[in-house]
Design a protein around this motif. Structure first.
Motif, PDB file in Angstrom:
ATOM      1  N   ILE A 192       3.534  -3.235  -6.952  1.00 22.32           N
ATOM      2  CA  ILE A 192       2.923  -2.043  -7.593  1.00 22.32           C
ATOM      3  C   ILE A 192       3.314  -2.044  -9.121  1.00 22.32           C
ATOM      4  O   ILE A 192       4.471  -2.142  -9.617  1.00 22.32           O
TER       5      ILE A 192
ATOM      6  N   THR B 175       0.418  -7.595  -1.302  1.00 20.63           N
ATOM      7  CA  THR B 175      -0.670  -6.606  -1.577  1.00 20.63           C
ATOM      8  C   THR B 175      -0.400  -5.956  -2.745  1.00 20.63           C
ATOM      9  O   THR B 175       0.661  -5.597  -3.317  1.00 20.63           O
TER      10      THR B 175
ATOM     11  N   VAL C 222      -1.121  -3.086  -5.755  1.00 24.90           N
ATOM     12  CA  VAL C 222      -1.224  -1.600  -5.930  1.00 24.90           C
ATOM     13  C   VAL C 222      -1.100  -1.357  -7.352  1.00 24.90           C
ATOM     14  O   VAL C 222      -0.153  -1.271  -7.898  1.00 24.90           O
ATOM     15  N   SER C 223      -1.904  -1.133  -8.111  1.00 23.85           N
ATOM     16  CA  SER C 223      -1.974  -1.155  -9.642  1.00 23.85           C
ATOM     17  C   SER C 223      -2.209   0.342 -10.132  1.00 23.85           C
ATOM     18  O   SER C 223      -3.233   1.306  -9.592  1.00 23.85           O
TER      19      SER C 223
ATOM     20  N   VAL D  41      -0.376   2.982 -10.963  1.00 25.36           N
ATOM     21  CA  VAL D  41      -0.152   4.315 -10.147  1.00 25.36           C
ATOM     22  C   VAL D  41       1.128   5.003 -10.665  1.00 25.36           C
ATOM     23  O   VAL D  41       1.869   5.383  -9.996  1.00 25.36           O
TER      24      VAL D  41
ATOM     25  N   ARG E 248      -1.691   9.658  -7.481  1.00 24.64           N
ATOM     26  CA  ARG E 248      -2.377   8.237  -7.293  1.00 24.64           C
ATOM     27  C   ARG E 248      -1.668   7.377  -6.242  1.00 24.64           C
ATOM     28  O   ARG E 248      -2.015   6.252  -5.621  1.00 24.64           O
ATOM     29  N   LEU E 249      -0.211   7.236  -6.702  1.00 22.69           N
ATOM     30  CA  LEU E 249       0.779   6.559  -5.703  1.00 22.69           C
ATOM     31  C   LEU E 249       0.639   7.234  -4.105  1.00 22.69           C
ATOM     32  O   LEU E 249       0.441   6.203  -3.108  1.00 22.69           O
ATOM     33  N   ARG E 250       0.553   8.397  -4.058  1.00 25.75           N
ATOM     34  CA  ARG E 250       0.485   9.155  -2.512  1.00 25.75           C
ATOM     35  C   ARG E 250      -0.875   8.631  -1.992  1.00 25.75           C
ATOM     36  O   ARG E 250      -0.831   8.354  -0.662  1.00 25.75           O
ATOM     37  N   GLU E 251      -1.886   8.546  -2.636  1.00 29.37           N
ATOM     38  CA  GLU E 251      -3.152   8.250  -1.886  1.00 29.37           C
ATOM     39  C   GLU E 251      -3.202   6.736  -1.527  1.00 29.37           C
ATOM     40  O   GLU E 251      -3.892   6.447  -0.770  1.00 29.37           O
ATOM     41  N   ARG E 252      -2.101   5.832  -2.116  1.00 30.18           N
ATOM     42  CA  ARG E 252      -2.313   4.318  -1.813  1.00 30.18           C
ATOM     43  C   ARG E 252      -1.051   4.022  -0.518  1.00 30.18           C
ATOM     44  O   ARG E 252      -0.978   3.055  -0.556  1.00 30.18           O
TER      45      ARG E 252
ATOM     46  N   GLU F 231      -1.039   1.400   2.002  1.00 27.78           N
ATOM     47  CA  GLU F 231      -1.059   0.148   1.644  1.00 27.78           C
ATOM     48  C   GLU F 231       0.307  -0.372   1.519  1.00 27.78           C
ATOM     49  O   GLU F 231       0.553  -1.791   1.477  1.00 27.78           O
TER      50      GLU F 231
END
Length: 231
Positions: free
Chosen positions: A103, A128, A130-131, A133, A140-144, A147
């Protein structure tokens, strides 16, 4: 004789490969490429591939990456990460049950995050990404979350004030490896501010590596993933 075979002098004695590293530590030696001549890196790659081992070099400049790619057909350079990895012909990676999320707080942290991801790929660990955020846009973090919330371990790469690892750690039940970067304005002190912030995290599952140490963060997370049982 067995002790002698554990070290292999290469490149006219300029390099000595630790040929016993996998048996002791689980993975073969990795080449830190900055400042090394391409001949030395190529000698290590050739020896490892001949022994059936995957090879990895970090902090590799573009010219060296190009030469390694010419010499080794299976070479996979990553210009952003400044890495090159190669596998023996017909090589099958080991089966790893664990999965790691990498992340990043911001786009400028991507080179260090990619170094971690390339390290994990070399270890045969599923990644995985996750960029972008960071905490400036916390939604933005919560939305992903879906993952990464079931990951075996997480690498969080952040500069500026280095707050993101603590936030991530508050959502998950796995180790979080925090990697501070040198990204930031003057008072960031080349990553020292982010490093100290991460070291002072109140989240119990955060551990911290050195500034810009994407390889170290990825490697530690990979060890956790490879030692985990099926989830």
């Amino acid at each position: 004789m067995a002790e002698e075979s554990q070290s292999l002098p290469l490149a006219d004695g300029a390099v000595t490969l630790d040929a016993d590293r996998r048996r002791r530590c689980g993975y073969p030696e990795v080449v830190y490429g900055e400042g090394k001549p391409v001949e030395a890196i190529a000698a290590v790659f050739a020896a490892q591939l001949q022994r059936g081992e995957p090879a990895l070099a970090t902090r590799v400049d573009p010219a060296t990456a190009a030469l390694l790619s010419e010499q080794f057909p299976t070479a996979r350079p990553n210009a952003l990460a400044r890495t090159v990895r190669a596998t023996p012909e017909g090589w099958t990676p080991p089966v790893v049950d664990g999965r790691v999320a990498v992340i990043t707080a911001g786009t400028t942290d991507l080179p260090i995050a990619e170094e971690a991801a390339e390290t994990l790929a070399w270890m045969g660990v599923a990644v995985t990404r996750v960029s972008d955020v960071g905490v400036a846009g916390p939604h933005r973090l919560r939305e992903r979350l879906a993952e990464f919330e079931s990951a075996t371990a997480i690498v969080v790469v952040a500069g500026m004030e280095g707050a993101l690892p603590s936030v991530v750690a508050g959502y998950v039940a796995c180790p979080v490896i925090a990697v501070p970067t040198s990204v930031g304005y003057g008072a960031n002190l080349g990553g020292v501010a982010a490093l100290l912030s991460m070291l002072n995290s109140c989240a119990s599952n955060v551990a911290v590596v050195n500034i810009d140490a994407g390889f170290k963060g990825g490697y530690l997370a990979g060890l956790i993933a490879t030692r985990s049982g099926p989830r």
